[in-house]
Design a protein around this motif. Structure first.
Motif, PDB file in Angstrom:
ATOM      1  N   LEU A 371       0.824  -1.206   0.000  1.00 11.16           N
ATOM      2  CA  LEU A 371       0.000   0.000   0.000  1.00 11.16           C
ATOM      3  C   LEU A 371       0.863   1.263   0.000  1.00 11.16           C
ATOM      4  O   LEU A 371       0.594   2.222  -0.727  1.00 11.16           O
ATOM      5  CB  LEU A 371      -0.929   0.010   1.222  1.00 11.16           C
ATOM      6  N   VAL A 372       1.920   1.253   0.813  1.00  4.64           N
ATOM      7  CA  VAL A 372       2.822   2.407   0.871  1.00  4.64           C
ATOM      8  C   VAL A 372       3.538   2.592  -0.461  1.00  4.64           C
ATOM      9  O   VAL A 372       3.652   3.697  -0.991  1.00  4.64           O
ATOM     10  CB  VAL A 372       3.838   2.243   2.024  1.00  4.64           C
ATOM     11  N   GLY A 373       4.031   1.497  -1.007  1.00  8.73           N
ATOM     12  CA  GLY A 373       4.794   1.562  -2.246  1.00  8.73           C
ATOM     13  C   GLY A 373       3.964   1.944  -3.455  1.00  8.73           C
ATOM     14  O   GLY A 373       4.510   2.334  -4.497  1.00  8.73           O
ATOM     15  N   ALA A 374       2.634   1.849  -3.338  1.00  2.00           N
ATOM     16  CA  ALA A 374       1.772   2.204  -4.460  1.00  2.00           C
ATOM     17  C   ALA A 374       1.763   3.706  -4.718  1.00  2.00           C
ATOM     18  O   ALA A 374       1.357   4.147  -5.787  1.00  2.00           O
ATOM     19  CB  ALA A 374       0.343   1.718  -4.184  1.00  2.00           C
ATOM     20  N   LYS A 379       8.186   6.009  -2.757  1.00  2.00           N
ATOM     21  CA  LYS A 379       9.073   5.014  -3.340  1.00  2.00           C
ATOM     22  C   LYS A 379      10.419   5.010  -2.626  1.00  2.00           C
ATOM     23  O   LYS A 379      10.955   6.059  -2.255  1.00  2.00           O
ATOM     24  CB  LYS A 379       9.290   5.303  -4.834  1.00  2.00           C
ATOM     25  N   ASP A 380      10.976   3.821  -2.417  1.00  2.00           N
ATOM     26  CA  ASP A 380      12.264   3.599  -1.755  1.00  2.00           C
ATOM     27  C   ASP A 380      12.201   3.858  -0.249  1.00  2.00           C
ATOM     28  O   ASP A 380      13.226   3.796   0.442  1.00  2.00           O
ATOM     29  CB  ASP A 380      13.372   4.479  -2.363  1.00  2.00           C
ATOM     30  N   LEU A 385       8.676   3.313   6.288  1.00  2.00           N
ATOM     31  CA  LEU A 385       7.343   3.792   6.653  1.00  2.00           C
ATOM     32  C   LEU A 385       6.455   2.657   7.153  1.00  2.00           C
ATOM     33  O   LEU A 385       5.600   2.863   8.009  1.00  2.00           O
ATOM     34  CB  LEU A 385       6.697   4.495   5.459  1.00  2.00           C
ATOM     35  N   THR A 386       6.653   1.468   6.626  1.00  2.00           N
ATOM     36  CA  THR A 386       5.906   0.309   7.120  1.00  2.00           C
ATOM     37  C   THR A 386       6.280   0.011   8.564  1.00  2.00           C
ATOM     38  O   THR A 386       5.416  -0.240   9.417  1.00  2.00           O
ATOM     39  CB  THR A 386       6.178  -0.919   6.237  1.00  2.00           C
ATOM     40  N   ARG A 387       7.571   0.036   8.845  1.00  2.11           N
ATOM     41  CA  ARG A 387       8.039  -0.214  10.211  1.00  2.11           C
ATOM     42  C   ARG A 387       7.482   0.829  11.182  1.00  2.11           C
ATOM     43  O   ARG A 387       7.034   0.510  12.285  1.00  2.11           O
ATOM     44  CB  ARG A 387       9.572  -0.215  10.234  1.00  2.11           C
ATOM     45  N   LEU A 388       7.490   2.104  10.738  1.00  5.80           N
ATOM     46  CA  LEU A 388       6.959   3.178  11.581  1.00  5.80           C
ATOM     47  C   LEU A 388       5.463   2.988  11.820  1.00  5.80           C
ATOM     48  O   LEU A 388       4.979   3.125  12.948  1.00  5.80           O
ATOM     49  CB  LEU A 388       7.219   4.522  10.912  1.00  5.80           C
TER      50      LEU A 388
END
Length: 414
Positions: A371-374, A379-380, A385-388
């Motif tokens: 979802l974040v990478g979309a 990007k990168d 951000l997933t960990r946060l």
């Protein structure tokens, strides 16, 4: 001259609605009281607190009263306690006086906070004992400047900070981390962004990261010091040295000595349940491994324990629920607090072939990362951000965070 440099005390931190709530709450006050006791014994000229005196900006009145009681010996001895605000201390709604400001008005600390000029520069006003405000204080010929947490753009402010200082024999109290040494924090700056501070300040007293480290110029001269948190605040800190700096100033030279504190024992362990065919077998493996790991502890105090269950098993992980595991632990262990993370994967057989099904933790991470990478803007940065995001989720579910602390995680614009 002598002074103590500590930071990230986190008074008020506890495990809410837990049987260990009171004992854990007291840990942080005992830690600060020990540092105050040593300050009196060593007859220091002042004490520095590099931010995050409190765990949250909205503390309970009893926490404020206990803080006054703990700092009272310094006030009675005439030893200035000079502090800045960290991201945890900061109140984002500025319509009310903060607890830090109240402590400063009452004379228990000297809260340093600079003014800003119209063009975005800094002005370090002399500290006023009446108002309890100011950005600069002089003690025994040492000019002490204070700058609390300023967010993700801290590196861009270094030049403006240096331009605002015209004195010699300078010390800077700054709540900021360095990415190289403290990569898990928010509100850090790059190592090269910090180096200009060495030209203006003989000693930079850092806070923010809970791991101790020293920063040197490219030529190898140490100039900035982060003592880390003197008590273990979060799981993951069990591998860090815990303490504060006792600093001697002789002929303009600062000589720091790291002095250890006595934090509560903390363990983070992986429990390998690989191959267990049923929940009873897994429970026996669980007991045996935890007993072995706890036996290594020399400290008699009840420890803080985080267990990560790992391995491929032949039954559904839900059969090994947290309540069942906690009851098993109570049979042989006295723990202050326990957290269990289930990373087990179930092995299912389909026509003679083994199929490994992902754990719930892995599925959550994969979905969120997609979802974040979309979004092209992120990007990168998917993993970061997933960990946060997952860390914020875990804090909220544990009830160990309030709205002010969550707001403090959001990077501020320059």
């Amino acid at each position: 001259m002598y002074f103590i440099h500590t930071a990230d005390i986190h008074l008020g931190k506890t495990y809410r609605n837990s049987p260990s709530e009171i004992e854990r709450y007291e840990d942080f006050f005992r830690c600060l009281a020990g540092i105050v006791k040593n300050a009196l014994k060593d007859q220091v000229n002042f004490v520095l607190i590099g931010g995050d005196l409190f765990h949250t900006g909205q503390i309970l009145p009893k926490t404020f009263a206990k803080t006054i009681e703990t700092l009272q010996p310094l006030k009675e001895a005439g030893i200035p306690c000079i502090a800045i605000e960290g991201n945890h201390d900061w109140i984002h709604r500025r319509d009310n006086i903060s607890w830090m400001e109240a402590l400063s008005e009452m004379g228990y600390i000297r809260l340093l906070r600079p003014s800003r000029t119209e063009d975005g520069g800094y002005f370090f006003d002399p500290f006023d004992d009446v108002t309890g405000m100011g950005g600069h204080i002089e003690i025994g010929g040492i000019n002490i400047y204070g700058l609390g947490y300023i967010g993700a753009q801290a590196g861009n402010h270094v030049e403006r900070i240096c331009n605002a200082v015209t004195t010699k024999n300078n010390l800077l109290l700054f709540h900021v981390g360095i990415w190289k040494y403290s990569p898990v924090e928010i509100g850090n700056m790059k190592l090269e962004e910090a180096h200009p501070l060495a030209e203006k300040f003989s000693y930079v007293a850092l806070g923010h990261g809970h791991k101790p480290y020293v920063i040197e110029t490219p030529e190898g001269r140490a100039y900035a010091y982060n003592p880390g948190a003197p008590e273990r605040v979060n799981f993951g800190e069990e591998k860090y040295d815990k303490g504060y700096y006792f600093v001697t100033i002789d002929d303009g030279r600062f000589s720091p000595e790291f002095r250890p504190t006595n934090p509560r024992p903390m363990l983070v362990e992986v429990i390998n349940l690989e191959g267990a065919e049923n929940a009873d077998d897994a429970l026996n493996l669980f007991r045996d491994q935890v007993k072995e790991k706890l036996a290594r502890l020399a400290d008699e105090r009840a420890p803080l324990l985080e267990l990560k269950l790992a391995g491929r098993i032949g039954f559904h992980p839900f059969e090994l629920g947290r309540d069942r595991l906690r009851l098993a632990l109570e049979e042989f262990a006295s723990l202050l607090h326990i957290e269990i993370k289930n990373h087990l994967s179930m092995v299912a057989k389909t026509e003679g072939e083994e199929v490994v099904k992902k754990s719930l933790t892995e599925i959550e991470k994969d979905v969120l990362q997609d979802l974040v990478g979309a979004h092209t803007k992120y990007k990168d940065r998917e993993e970061e951000l997933t960990r946060l995001s997952l860390a914020i989720r875990d804090l909220v579910l544990k009830g160990d965070v309030d709205d002010e602390e969550l707001l403090g995680l959001i990077p501020e614009e320059d």
